[in-house]
Design a protein around this motif. Sequence first.
Motif, PDB file in Angstrom:
ATOM      1  N   ASP A  53       0.808  -1.217   0.000  1.00 29.65           N
ATOM      2  CA  ASP A  53       0.000   0.000   0.000  1.00 29.65           C
ATOM      3  C   ASP A  53       0.850   1.280   0.000  1.00 29.65           C
ATOM      4  O   ASP A  53       1.522   1.580  -0.982  1.00 29.65           O
ATOM      5  CB  ASP A  53      -0.959  -0.034   1.180  1.00 29.65           C
ATOM      6  CG  ASP A  53      -2.105   0.957   1.074  1.00 29.65           C
ATOM      7  OD1 ASP A  53      -2.172   1.677   0.082  1.00 29.65           O
ATOM      8  OD2 ASP A  53      -2.925   1.025   2.004  1.00 29.65           O
ATOM      9  N   VAL A  54       0.860   2.024   1.103  1.00 34.02           N
ATOM     10  CA  VAL A  54       1.534   3.327   1.153  1.00 34.02           C
ATOM     11  C   VAL A  54       3.031   3.191   0.906  1.00 34.02           C
ATOM     12  O   VAL A  54       3.638   3.987   0.183  1.00 34.02           O
ATOM     13  CB  VAL A  54       1.268   4.021   2.503  1.00 34.02           C
ATOM     14  CG1 VAL A  54       2.057   5.322   2.606  1.00 34.02           C
ATOM     15  CG2 VAL A  54      -0.229   4.303   2.668  1.00 34.02           C
ATOM     16  N   ALA A  55       3.650   2.178   1.511  1.00 36.58           N
ATOM     17  CA  ALA A  55       5.094   1.985   1.340  1.00 36.58           C
ATOM     18  C   ALA A  55       5.426   1.679  -0.106  1.00 36.58           C
ATOM     19  O   ALA A  55       6.421   2.179  -0.659  1.00 36.58           O
ATOM     20  CB  ALA A  55       5.591   0.863   2.249  1.00 36.58           C
ATOM     21  N   PHE A  56       4.596   0.873  -0.740  1.00 33.13           N
ATOM     22  CA  PHE A  56       4.835   0.544  -2.145  1.00 33.13           C
ATOM     23  C   PHE A  56       4.593   1.761  -3.029  1.00 33.13           C
ATOM     24  O   PHE A  56       5.335   2.013  -3.978  1.00 33.13           O
ATOM     25  CB  PHE A  56       3.949  -0.624  -2.564  1.00 33.13           C
ATOM     26  CG  PHE A  56       4.206  -1.135  -3.959  1.00 33.13           C
ATOM     27  CD1 PHE A  56       5.499  -1.208  -4.476  1.00 33.13           C
ATOM     28  CD2 PHE A  56       3.158  -1.559  -4.763  1.00 33.13           C
ATOM     29  CE1 PHE A  56       5.734  -1.687  -5.768  1.00 33.13           C
ATOM     30  CE2 PHE A  56       3.390  -2.037  -6.040  1.00 33.13           C
ATOM     31  CZ  PHE A  56       4.669  -2.096  -6.550  1.00 33.13           C
ATOM     32  N   GLN A  57       3.574   2.547  -2.720  1.00 39.45           N
ATOM     33  CA  GLN A  57       3.305   3.765  -3.489  1.00 39.45           C
ATOM     34  C   GLN A  57       4.493   4.722  -3.409  1.00 39.45           C
ATOM     35  O   GLN A  57       4.908   5.305  -4.422  1.00 39.45           O
ATOM     36  CB  GLN A  57       2.044   4.455  -2.967  1.00 39.45           C
ATOM     37  CG  GLN A  57       1.662   5.727  -3.722  1.00 39.45           C
ATOM     38  CD  GLN A  57       1.164   5.451  -5.134  1.00 39.45           C
ATOM     39  OE1 GLN A  57       0.551   4.424  -5.400  1.00 39.45           O
ATOM     40  NE2 GLN A  57       1.431   6.373  -6.043  1.00 39.45           N
ATOM     41  N   SER A  58       5.059   4.877  -2.225  1.00 41.24           N
ATOM     42  CA  SER A  58       6.217   5.756  -2.058  1.00 41.24           C
ATOM     43  C   SER A  58       7.407   5.244  -2.863  1.00 41.24           C
ATOM     44  O   SER A  58       8.134   6.026  -3.487  1.00 41.24           O
ATOM     45  CB  SER A  58       6.589   5.864  -0.580  1.00 41.24           C
ATOM     46  OG  SER A  58       5.564   6.481   0.158  1.00 41.24           O
ATOM     47  N   VAL A  82       7.293   3.403  -5.611  1.00 44.35           N
ATOM     48  CA  VAL A  82       7.014   3.616  -7.034  1.00 44.35           C
ATOM     49  C   VAL A  82       7.297   5.062  -7.423  1.00 44.35           C
ATOM     50  O   VAL A  82       7.933   5.340  -8.448  1.00 44.35           O
ATOM     51  CB  VAL A  82       5.559   3.238  -7.364  1.00 44.35           C
ATOM     52  CG1 VAL A  82       5.202   3.656  -8.792  1.00 44.35           C
ATOM     53  CG2 VAL A  82       5.338   1.735  -7.184  1.00 44.35           C
ATOM     54  N   GLU A  83       6.849   5.993  -6.609  1.00 41.44           N
ATOM     55  CA  GLU A  83       7.063   7.409  -6.925  1.00 41.44           C
ATOM     56  C   GLU A  83       8.547   7.757  -6.927  1.00 41.44           C
ATOM     57  O   GLU A  83       8.996   8.585  -7.727  1.00 41.44           O
ATOM     58  CB  GLU A  83       6.284   8.270  -5.938  1.00 41.44           C
ATOM     59  CG  GLU A  83       4.771   8.170  -6.129  1.00 41.44           C
ATOM     60  CD  GLU A  83       3.976   8.914  -5.072  1.00 41.44           C
ATOM     61  OE1 GLU A  83       4.607   9.503  -4.160  1.00 41.44           O
ATOM     62  OE2 GLU A  83       2.730   8.906  -5.150  1.00 41.44           O
ATOM     63  N   SER A  84       9.322   7.114  -6.057  1.00 41.99           N
ATOM     64  CA  SER A  84      10.767   7.370  -6.035  1.00 41.99           C
ATOM     65  C   SER A  84      11.471   6.772  -7.242  1.00 41.99           C
ATOM     66  O   SER A  84      12.569   7.215  -7.613  1.00 41.99           O
ATOM     67  CB  SER A  84      11.380   6.807  -4.748  1.00 41.99           C
ATOM     68  OG  SER A  84      11.433   5.385  -4.771  1.00 41.99           O
ATOM     69  N   GLU A  85      10.853   5.771  -7.864  1.00 43.72           N
ATOM     70  CA  GLU A  85      11.442   5.116  -9.015  1.00 43.72           C
ATOM     71  C   GLU A  85      11.259   5.898 -10.310  1.00 43.72           C
ATOM     72  O   GLU A  85      12.006   5.696 -11.270  1.00 43.72           O
ATOM     73  CB  GLU A  85      10.832   3.715  -9.195  1.00 43.72           C
ATOM     74  CG  GLU A  85      11.310   2.692  -8.193  1.00 43.72           C
ATOM     75  CD  GLU A  85      12.708   2.200  -8.540  1.00 43.72           C
ATOM     76  OE1 GLU A  85      12.843   1.299  -9.374  1.00 43.72           O
ATOM     77  OE2 GLU A  85      13.664   2.759  -7.964  1.00 43.72           O
ATOM     78  N   VAL A  86      10.270   6.763 -10.362  1.00 44.47           N
ATOM     79  CA  VAL A  86       9.989   7.500 -11.606  1.00 44.47           C
ATOM     80  C   VAL A  86      11.194   8.312 -12.077  1.00 44.47           C
ATOM     81  O   VAL A  86      11.617   8.180 -13.236  1.00 44.47           O
ATOM     82  CB  VAL A  86       8.741   8.388 -11.438  1.00 44.47           C
ATOM     83  CG1 VAL A  86       8.553   9.281 -12.666  1.00 44.47           C
ATOM     84  CG2 VAL A  86       7.504   7.513 -11.227  1.00 44.47           C
ATOM     85  N   PRO A  87      11.811   9.159 -11.244  1.00 41.59           N
ATOM     86  CA  PRO A  87      12.981   9.915 -11.728  1.00 41.59           C
ATOM     87  C   PRO A  87      14.169   9.016 -12.048  1.00 41.59           C
ATOM     88  O   PRO A  87      14.950   9.314 -12.956  1.00 41.59           O
ATOM     89  CB  PRO A  87      13.288  10.880 -10.579  1.00 41.59           C
ATOM     90  CG  PRO A  87      12.647  10.288  -9.375  1.00 41.59           C
ATOM     91  CD  PRO A  87      11.433   9.582  -9.874  1.00 41.59           C
TER      92      PRO A  87
END
Length: 324
Positions: free
Chosen positions: A298-303, A305-310
């Motif tokens: 959930d939240v940990a995975f979302q964070s 994923v967002e860190s992986e974008v850049p």
Amino acid sequence: MKRRTLFTGALGWAALGSWAHAASGESYPQRHITLVVPFGTGNIADNQGRMIARHLEKVLGQAVVVENKPGAGGSIGTEFVARAPANGYVLLYGTHGTQAANTALYPASRINPSSDLRAVHSLFRQSTVIVTPANRPWRSVRELLEAARKEPGRLTYSSSGVGTQTHLAGAKFQDATKVSLTHVPYNSQASITDLLAGNVDLSFNYAETVVQHIESGKLRALAINGKTRMAVLPGVPTVGEEGYPGAAVEGWSGVFAPRGTPDAIVALLAREIGKATEAPEAKAAMARLGSYPMGLSDVAFQSFVESEVPRWRDIVKSAGAEGR
């Protein structure tokens, strides 16, 4: 199977059982669930998706149908799920490609995976193996780099297409080692066929694809292009062990839902998907393919994923593949 209902409010999350309530108040699920795999059939993504679907069917008491929607590096299936009703009945098998790299590969996309999809639970991390035909002279990363530096651009590496992990892993390797290789993109099986025929010099490929050819002596493994060794190839060092930790790049996968999917449904799905990835038989099967559970919910995975974008945007840029 006896259905248990989630009561919210004063009871809080401690009342979470095997069933959740949708916004309408009806127990979830009441009908079949569709898990969209935005790639073709018969590959590691499809295999992982079907494994998770089978587990969810058993614990939720409803059919979980895997629907393959390939195209545009997974963007077609990803958009389909992003535009689906946020009620838990349409889910996405997503990857570092669909959720991160594609934002650079396809900047004109009509959706933003980070804002239009909600992370439910991670599945597995996956690195590639640097392999070469057995008739090539180099037997280590050091010898490969020596050859590459003598004639920049002469050595070739195959991939299953522009923007795939088999392509971007090679780009990351070049950036970290400061060598120049020539990328030869193919479609699906053709990349390994030409590698076995000796028509290209290298490949950054999945263990699932190359282990049998390494064992038969047709290919030679030089290094694992990730942070840890693979159980299926225990004698093959990582690129970090070879002196180039910056060359390591790991792909990953997970399950996502349309943004707005109720917390109770996400919590239920996350709990059960987490159990599926940690099941001994699943871990053993995935280890044979060089994949390992990530354990993010959930939240940990979302964070994550967002860190992986850049990070993936930078890798795509170094490959010269942005803005397709």
